[in-house]
Write an enzyme that holds these catalytic residues in place. Structure first.
Site, short mmCIF file in Angstrom:
data_model
loop_
_atom_site.label_atom_id
_atom_site.label_comp_id
_atom_site.label_asym_id
_atom_site.label_seq_id
_atom_site.Cartn_x
_atom_site.Cartn_y
_atom_site.Cartn_z
N CYS A 108 0.84 -1.19 0.00
CA CYS A 108 0.00 0.00 0.00
C CYS A 108 0.88 1.25 0.00
CB CYS A 108 -0.95 0.02 1.19
SG CYS A 108 -0.23 0.57 2.74
N GLU A 109 0.45 2.25 -0.74
CA GLU A 109 1.28 3.44 -0.88
C GLU A 109 1.19 4.35 0.35
OE1 GLU A 109 -0.08 5.22 -4.47
OE2 GLU A 109 -1.73 6.30 -3.54
N HIS A 110 0.26 4.05 1.25
CA HIS A 110 0.13 4.92 2.44
C HIS A 110 1.06 4.51 3.57
CE1 HIS A 110 -4.01 5.10 0.50
NE2 HIS A 110 -3.40 6.24 0.22
N HIS A 111 1.30 3.21 3.72
CA HIS A 111 2.14 2.74 4.82
C HIS A 111 3.32 1.90 4.36
CE1 HIS A 111 -2.06 3.18 6.27
NE2 HIS A 111 -1.48 3.82 7.27
N GLN A 130 -5.39 -0.69 -3.89
CA GLN A 130 -6.01 -1.83 -4.57
C GLN A 130 -6.93 -1.40 -5.72
OE1 GLN A 130 -7.69 -4.74 -1.87
NE2 GLN A 130 -8.99 -5.58 -3.46
N HIS A 172 -5.11 -6.51 3.76
CA HIS A 172 -4.14 -5.41 3.90
C HIS A 172 -3.49 -5.45 5.27
CE1 HIS A 172 -5.36 -2.98 0.27
NE2 HIS A 172 -6.27 -3.94 0.31
N CYS A 211 -1.75 -3.27 6.63
CA CYS A 211 -1.86 -2.01 7.37
C CYS A 211 -3.16 -1.94 8.16
CB CYS A 211 -1.70 -0.80 6.45
SG CYS A 211 -3.00 -0.57 5.24
ZN LIG Z 1 -1.97 1.13 4.10
#
Ligand SMILES: [Zn+2]
Length: 198
Positions: A87-90, A128, A156, A158
């Protein structure tokens, strides 16, 4: 030995990343010089380059490299393709399965190419939803079929390891184009992949 697979990493990138990860380990309260961690920053540098190799790959070129003229217009489904992405956030992994279908309009591609282009987009920092539509668009552009469908079911880390700590939640995303926008075709596809998606 007739077959040998070699891995290549950019030296400059590897050494800069190694320095960065060494520093990061220190900031996290670790001692990057202790025996167990000695090689870790370099391993991380290589692992991350491997996991983001998709940036240097061209999905449409891969599909076009095995494109054959075939006068069929039946649904072709490749299901249960393993997906491992981040995931690009975490920058934590999400993983699961992709189910991909298309209805040819004169052109087909090798079945393994479908699995490969899933990796082309999965091996980048992703969400995703975008992963799902990027796979669809590549097939649509390269093969110009009558329809394309992509469903991804993924867990996920995260969400599971941090945040809401929902261990068993699975996120389903889907994208349909062309013939698959018709209820009947879409239902047939959903039935064939055995998904609980409605
Ligand atoms: Zn994430």
């Amino acid at each position: 030995m007739a077959y040998k697979k070699t891995e290549q990493y950019d030296e400059q990138t590897t050494s800069s990343l190694t320095e960065t990860y060494k520093r990061a380990l220190g900031l996290l309260g670790e001692d990057p010089s202790r025996e167990g961690l000695e090689k870790t920053p370099e391993r991380m540098a290589k692992a991350m380059q491997f996991l983001t190799q998709g940036y240097t790959l061209d999905a449409e070129a891969i599909l076009n490299s095995a494109k054959f003229h075939e006068p069929i217009s039946e649904m072709i489904i490749v299901k249960d393709i393993e997906v491992y992405s981040m995931c690009e956030h975490h920058m934590l992994p999400f993983f699961g399965k992709a189910h991909v279908a298309y209805i040819p309009n004169g052109w087909i591609t090798g079945l393994s190419k479908i699995a490969r282009i899933v990796d082309v987009y999965a091996r980048r920092l992703q969400v995703q939803e975008r992963l799902t539509t990027e796979i669809l668009d590549a097939i649509k552009n390269a093969l110009q079929p009558l329809g394309v469908a992509v469903v991804i079911e993924a867990s996920h880390l995260c969400m599971m390891m941090r945040g809401v700590q929902k261990q068993n939640s699975v996120t389903t995303t889907s994208a349909f184009w062309g013939e698959f926008e018709r209820n009947e075709t879409r239902s047939e596809f959903i039935r064939l992949i055995g998904s609980t998606l409605h």
